[in-house]
Design an enzyme around this catalytic site. Structure first.
Site, short mmCIF file in Angstrom:
data_model
loop_
_atom_site.label_atom_id
_atom_site.label_comp_id
_atom_site.label_asym_id
_atom_site.label_seq_id
_atom_site.Cartn_x
_atom_site.Cartn_y
_atom_site.Cartn_z
N VAL A 283 -6.96 -70.17 -67.94
CA VAL A 283 -5.54 -70.40 -68.23
C VAL A 283 -5.34 -70.51 -69.75
O VAL A 283 -4.44 -69.89 -70.32
CB VAL A 283 -5.03 -71.66 -67.50
N LYS B 210 -5.84 -79.31 -58.28
CA LYS B 210 -6.65 -79.75 -57.15
C LYS B 210 -7.11 -81.18 -57.39
O LYS B 210 -7.31 -81.58 -58.54
CB LYS B 210 -7.90 -78.89 -57.06
N GLU C 291 -3.96 -64.39 -64.96
CA GLU C 291 -5.29 -64.72 -65.52
C GLU C 291 -6.41 -64.00 -64.77
O GLU C 291 -6.18 -63.39 -63.72
CB GLU C 291 -5.52 -66.23 -65.49
N ALA D 147 -9.65 -77.52 -71.57
CA ALA D 147 -8.92 -77.00 -72.74
C ALA D 147 -7.55 -76.44 -72.35
O ALA D 147 -6.69 -76.22 -73.21
CB ALA D 147 -9.75 -75.92 -73.43
N1 PSU Z 1 -8.65 -74.36 -60.93
C1 PSU Z 1 -8.48 -73.63 -59.81
N2 PSU Z 1 -8.84 -72.33 -59.81
C2 PSU Z 1 -9.38 -71.72 -60.91
C3 PSU Z 1 -9.51 -72.50 -62.09
C4 PSU Z 1 -9.15 -73.80 -62.06
O1 PSU Z 1 -8.01 -74.16 -58.82
O2 PSU Z 1 -9.70 -70.52 -60.87
C5 PSU Z 1 -10.03 -71.84 -63.33
C6 PSU Z 1 -8.84 -71.43 -64.21
O3 PSU Z 1 -9.14 -70.22 -64.87
C7 PSU Z 1 -8.77 -72.56 -65.20
C8 PSU Z 1 -10.23 -72.89 -65.39
O4 PSU Z 1 -8.15 -72.22 -66.42
O5 PSU Z 1 -10.80 -72.78 -64.08
C9 PSU Z 1 -10.45 -74.26 -65.96
O6 PSU Z 1 -11.79 -74.41 -66.31
P1 PSU Z 1 -12.23 -75.67 -67.19
O7 PSU Z 1 -12.00 -76.87 -66.31
O8 PSU Z 1 -13.69 -75.42 -67.49
O9 PSU Z 1 -11.36 -75.68 -68.42
#
Ligand code: PSU
Ligand code: MN
Length: 312
Positions: free
Chosen positions: A112, A165, A31, A147
């Site tokens: 992701v 996390k 990604e 999502a």
């Molecule tokens: N969690 C991490 N590192 C990251 C992300 C999430 O520990 O870089 C990034 C990934 O690309 C993940 C996105 O798909 O954040 C999720 O964002 P959201 O919660 O806005 O869907």
């Protein structure tokens, strides 16, 4: 262009990726939100290169996925990688953002969810990352659920991560995945890992101890027509794991600050990740890099075993 393959007009597979897919060789998707929004420059670009090397060293072809000038890139040139890691204005692109970034000919780092979508279009079944999004703390009122989780339910790509996390509600994230029918595999351990630490306090129902067993599960799932992905949780190597008390304190502070500042929507995850890194003085960045490399190696081994089974 045949009907139903209109997406091909937006897709650019790098020649080495195209070749590997045509020959049925193992390919691992990677990604790019982690590059554009998850780590600072220049460690982000350096890490992305190391991740690609790690995939190659374990016998698979890396395909870093991003959007450049509205093109869905599957495999980046060194110049594209550098641009993505250093330029301002790269758009964090998840499922709902994809059509705007493509139609507007913009540059995007794919989350992701978006990386799974593009990997699937390109014909790639295995994907490595650091952490996936999930159900946020307080989601019972904010309804902030990444999502990424619904994408795991819908799209046939296996995602290797280091767990999630504790900026998220790990228990609710696992409940949601169960509801959506997403298989969750813990690799070599019985607990779902918490990214910076090997343990989260949450047991998983399926522990597998080899890439071959994981590949067999992928094949069985998709042979049966069970749509959707699989989440493979690979704990951070013990020597790089962080002190639980230190990381918990930083996360707690970051979550409170985000709430006080009224951070919402797609800004929530990048804000929390950035604050945790600052509060831990960069220790967390080193752990983050190491766990991504560890995931890349496992994903490559799974991809090697998976294509071997498909050919058999
Ligand atoms: N969690 C991490 N590192 C990251 C992300 C999430 O520990 O870089 C990034 C990934 O690309 C993940 C996105 O798909 O954040 C999720 O964002 P959201 O919660 O806005 O869907
Ligand atoms: Mn969100």
């Amino acid at each position: 262009m045949s009907y139903g393959k209109q997406f091909e007009q937006y897709l650019d597979r790098a020649p080495v990726v195209q070749e590997a897919l045509a020959q049925g060789l193992p390919v691992v998707a990677l990604e790019s939100t982690i590059i554009s929004h998850g780590m600072p420059y220049p460690q982000n670009v350096e890490t992305a290169r190391l991740v690609e090397e790690t995939v190659r060293r374990h016998g698979a072809v890396p395909a870093t996925i991003a959007i450049i000038g509205g093109r869905l890139k599957v495999g980046l040139t060194p110049e594209e990688l550098e641009h993505l890691g250093s330029a301002a204005g790269i758009i964090k692109t998840s499922r709902r953002d994809l059509p705007f970034v493509v139609a507007g000919r913009k540059d995007g780092g794919t989350t992701v969810a978006a990386t799974m979508i593009v990997a699937d279009l390109a014909g790639i079944r295995v994907f490595a990352t650091g952490g996936v999004g999930g159900v946020h703390r307080g989601a019972t009122t904010s309804m902030d659920v990444s999502a990424d989780l619904d994408e795991l339910a819908a799209t046939d790509v296996a995602v290797v991560c280091a767990g999630v996390k504790s900026i998220l509600d790990i228990g609710l994230t696992l409940e949601y995945l169960e509801t959506k029918g997403v298989p969750v595999i813990a690799y070599g351990v019985s607990e779902f890992p918490a990214f910076y630490t090997r343990e989260s306090g949450f047991k998983v129902d399926y522990r597998l101890d080899s890439p071959e067993e994981i590949a067999a599960v992928l094949k069985a799932k998709w042979d049966l027509g069970l749509k959707g992905g699989v989440l493979v949780a690979n704990p951070i190597p013990a020597e790089f794991a962080m002190d639980k008390a230190e990381i918990d304190a930083a996360i707690e502070q970051a979550v409170q600050e985000a709430a006080a500042l009224g951070i919402k929507g797609k800004e929530v995850s990048p804000y929390l990740l950035g604050r945790v890194k600052d509060l831990t003085g960069g220790d967390s960045l080193e752990s983050n890099i190491q766990l991504v490399l560890n995931n890349a190696a496992l994903a490559a081994k799974i991809a090697v075993s998976f294509v071997g089974r498909r050919a058999a």
